[in-house]
Scaffold this motif. Sequence first.
Motif, PDB file in Angstrom:
ATOM      1  N   ARG A  16      54.788  84.545  54.653  1.00 17.54           N
ATOM      2  CA  ARG A  16      54.262  83.761  55.774  1.00 17.54           C
ATOM      3  C   ARG A  16      52.753  83.580  55.627  1.00 17.54           C
ATOM      4  N   LEU A  17      52.047  84.651  55.260  1.00 22.60           N
ATOM      5  CA  LEU A  17      50.609  84.522  55.051  1.00 22.60           C
ATOM      6  C   LEU A  17      50.327  83.653  53.823  1.00 22.60           C
ATOM      7  N   ALA A  18      51.184  83.748  52.815  1.00 25.11           N
ATOM      8  CA  ALA A  18      51.024  82.885  51.633  1.00 25.11           C
ATOM      9  C   ALA A  18      51.106  81.422  52.042  1.00 25.11           C
ATOM     10  N   PHE A  19      52.043  81.102  52.937  1.00 27.67           N
ATOM     11  CA  PHE A  19      52.143  79.723  53.422  1.00 27.67           C
ATOM     12  C   PHE A  19      50.891  79.326  54.191  1.00 27.67           C
ATOM     13  N   ASP A  20      50.416  80.214  55.059  1.00 26.87           N
ATOM     14  CA  ASP A  20      49.209  79.902  55.832  1.00 26.87           C
ATOM     15  C   ASP A  20      48.031  79.599  54.909  1.00 26.87           C
ATOM     16  N   ARG A  21      47.872  80.398  53.869  1.00 24.02           N
ATOM     17  CA  ARG A  21      46.764  80.191  52.938  1.00 24.02           C
ATOM     18  C   ARG A  21      46.957  78.898  52.130  1.00 24.02           C
ATOM     19  N   LEU A  22      48.186  78.583  51.784  1.00 25.47           N
ATOM     20  CA  LEU A  22      48.448  77.343  51.059  1.00 25.47           C
ATOM     21  C   LEU A  22      48.144  76.142  51.949  1.00 25.47           C
ATOM     22  N   GLU A  23      48.500  76.221  53.211  1.00 22.35           N
ATOM     23  CA  GLU A  23      48.206  75.126  54.134  1.00 22.35           C
ATOM     24  C   GLU A  23      46.704  74.961  54.320  1.00 22.35           C
ATOM     25  N   GLU A  24      45.975  76.064  54.384  1.00 21.73           N
ATOM     26  CA  GLU A  24      44.519  75.988  54.527  1.00 21.73           C
ATOM     27  C   GLU A  24      43.868  75.346  53.299  1.00 21.73           C
ATOM     28  N   ASN A  25      44.465  75.559  52.134  1.00 16.77           N
ATOM     29  CA  ASN A  25      43.893  75.042  50.891  1.00 16.77           C
ATOM     30  C   ASN A  25      44.602  73.783  50.394  1.00 16.77           C
ATOM     31  N   ARG A  26      45.415  73.189  51.250  1.00 21.60           N
ATOM     32  CA  ARG A  26      46.223  72.036  50.838  1.00 21.60           C
ATOM     33  C   ARG A  26      45.370  70.893  50.313  1.00 21.60           C
ATOM     34  N   ASP A  27      44.302  70.568  51.010  1.00 27.26           N
ATOM     35  CA  ASP A  27      43.476  69.437  50.598  1.00 27.26           C
ATOM     36  C   ASP A  27      42.757  69.708  49.282  1.00 27.26           C
ATOM     37  N   THR A  28      42.369  70.956  49.059  1.00 26.25           N
ATOM     38  CA  THR A  28      41.729  71.300  47.787  1.00 26.25           C
ATOM     39  C   THR A  28      42.723  71.146  46.639  1.00 26.25           C
ATOM     40  N   VAL A  29      43.949  71.635  46.835  1.00 28.22           N
ATOM     41  CA  VAL A  29      44.979  71.483  45.806  1.00 28.22           C
ATOM     42  C   VAL A  29      45.253  70.002  45.556  1.00 28.22           C
ATOM     43  N   ASN A  30      45.352  69.226  46.627  1.00 21.40           N
ATOM     44  CA  ASN A  30      45.563  67.779  46.478  1.00 21.40           C
ATOM     45  C   ASN A  30      44.441  67.129  45.671  1.00 21.40           C
ATOM     46  N   ALA A  31      43.213  67.540  45.959  1.00 19.71           N
ATOM     47  CA  ALA A  31      42.046  66.910  45.335  1.00 19.71           C
ATOM     48  C   ALA A  31      41.997  67.132  43.830  1.00 19.71           C
ATOM     49  N   LEU A  32      42.626  68.201  43.353  1.00 16.08           N
ATOM     50  CA  LEU A  32      42.543  68.529  41.933  1.00 16.08           C
ATOM     51  C   LEU A  32      43.542  67.760  41.079  1.00 16.08           C
ATOM     52  N   ASN A  33      44.333  66.896  41.686  1.00 14.51           N
ATOM     53  CA  ASN A  33      45.192  66.037  40.879  1.00 14.51           C
ATOM     54  C   ASN A  33      44.316  65.194  39.962  1.00 14.51           C
ATOM     55  N   VAL A  34      44.693  65.082  38.709  1.00 18.64           N
ATOM     56  CA  VAL A  34      43.862  64.391  37.727  1.00 18.64           C
ATOM     57  C   VAL A  34      43.802  62.898  37.991  1.00 18.64           C
TER      58      VAL A  34
END
Length: 532
Positions: A16-34
């Motif tokens: 559950r905390l892993a999901f919370d952290r992934l949601e918080e960093n969602r935009d950063t992960v999205n931004a790293l798409n090449v």
Amino acid sequence: MKDSELTGSELRRAFRLAFDRLEENRDTVNALNVFPVPDGDTGTNMSLTLRSGIERCPDGEGPSAGEVAYELAQGAFFGARGNSGVILSQFFKGFSDALQGRETCSAADLTQALDMARVAAYGAVGSPKEGTMLTVIRRAAEAAAEIAGDADTTTVFETAFGASCIALKNTPEQLPVLKEAGVVDSGGLGVVVILGGTLEALAPDRYEEARASAGLDSIVDTSMASLGGAGQSQEQAGSDLSLEQVRQRCEEMGRSTVVVGDSLNVRVHVHMEDPGAAISYGVALGTVSSVKIENMDEQNVEWAAGHSGPAPSVGAPITVVAVAAGRGLAELFMESGCGHVIEGGQTMNPSVQQIMEGVEHAGAEHTIFLPNNKNIVLTAQQVAANDPTIHVVPTRSVPQGVAALLAYNPISTVEENMAAMEGVLPEVTTIEITQAVRDTSVDGVAVSLGDYIALLDDKLVLTARSAEDALRESIGMAGVDSSSILTIYRGSDADPGAAEASAEALEAATPGLQVDRLYGGQPHYHYLASIE
């Protein structure tokens, strides 16, 4: 129970905390798409997939570790969307298989679970590439195996997390496209965030130490700097909302649309058959909250009703189901013989559950499925792997989907149709015109935020001053002659007059060239075009 063993509730709390952290960093992960196209939704797809798993997990103190892992995997399977989401769902399937029947999760169980998750994740991809999220998963599992027998569960997670950070840092050395752009793999970062979240739930202090030791912040900051800081924070992503744009998009998806608010907060009311499309669109814009879904249409009227023929009767031998975004494209597929169209495509990849519901709605004995997007093919294949009545023609674009549908014959067998529909795919050249959403460099082409760009069969080939320039130049690069058939699908953002002028100029430049103009209404992509 040994102190180092995790109960079901502790395992659920960790993910559950892993999901919370992934949601918080969602935009950063999205931004790293090449690729600088507006479908950089790796973080969104992984987050929605994990959300589906968490929501299905049993709560409270009662469930066993095996039960939690099973329900997590089941939820992730049905919620999987996009290539990254499918791989993540298979990660959880392998994890669950290892814990089947376990009341608690020991360090040995956890090590085995990570290894079986690795095997399942690699098995989800036909031709696995190193330097991706698969590599990060593999190195985490291998590092955990190296300390097997000498560690508790927290140490296993700590070791896996540390190894995943190192693997993430090394991804540019394994994939040239990442090295050229100067970024780490976006899906790999998603995996790192998930493993870090589980460790943080068990031992916050050790998580902070491991994070600092691995230099994770520096790894991410260096990648973001290579993109010119192009990644928006969650707050920034929702600070320039256009009410008119949101209203127009929701009107394309459904009926009785009401959109109110301002540039920071928007409230939407819309009637539609599949609420998932609206939720996915909202997540792509920012944080979604206060979601309320009510079944106001017991008749289950199809989204495209009123502008297409009737759906096939239940029990029909064969039908076709396609994915498309934009009312014009939906009408085109329905009028050309589809039994059902699922709303989706760029930035809105349908989940396994949504595909299954679309197939069920079509109501035939066998369904030929057209993903029409390279990031939906794997999801469709995951559905088909669990249902022998579903057959996927791996169309990677709308033009390929149209060509495949034109080769479909409802009185032929499934095998004959699959051969005919797959056979036309190599004959189609696809061109996509959009605007860059970030600064980057791909295949030697330097791109700046806001540039109009052209993709030729998925390869970024040029930038231009206008969408029409990009269209004309890329068609010239692809090559047409008097025997070619050129079809241009105008998107919702393209100017009708400019589109017609471009078509006329192409006809004048190549006498005898057949240029078909169609309104697709697709969002994000000003033009789609096919050359046959």
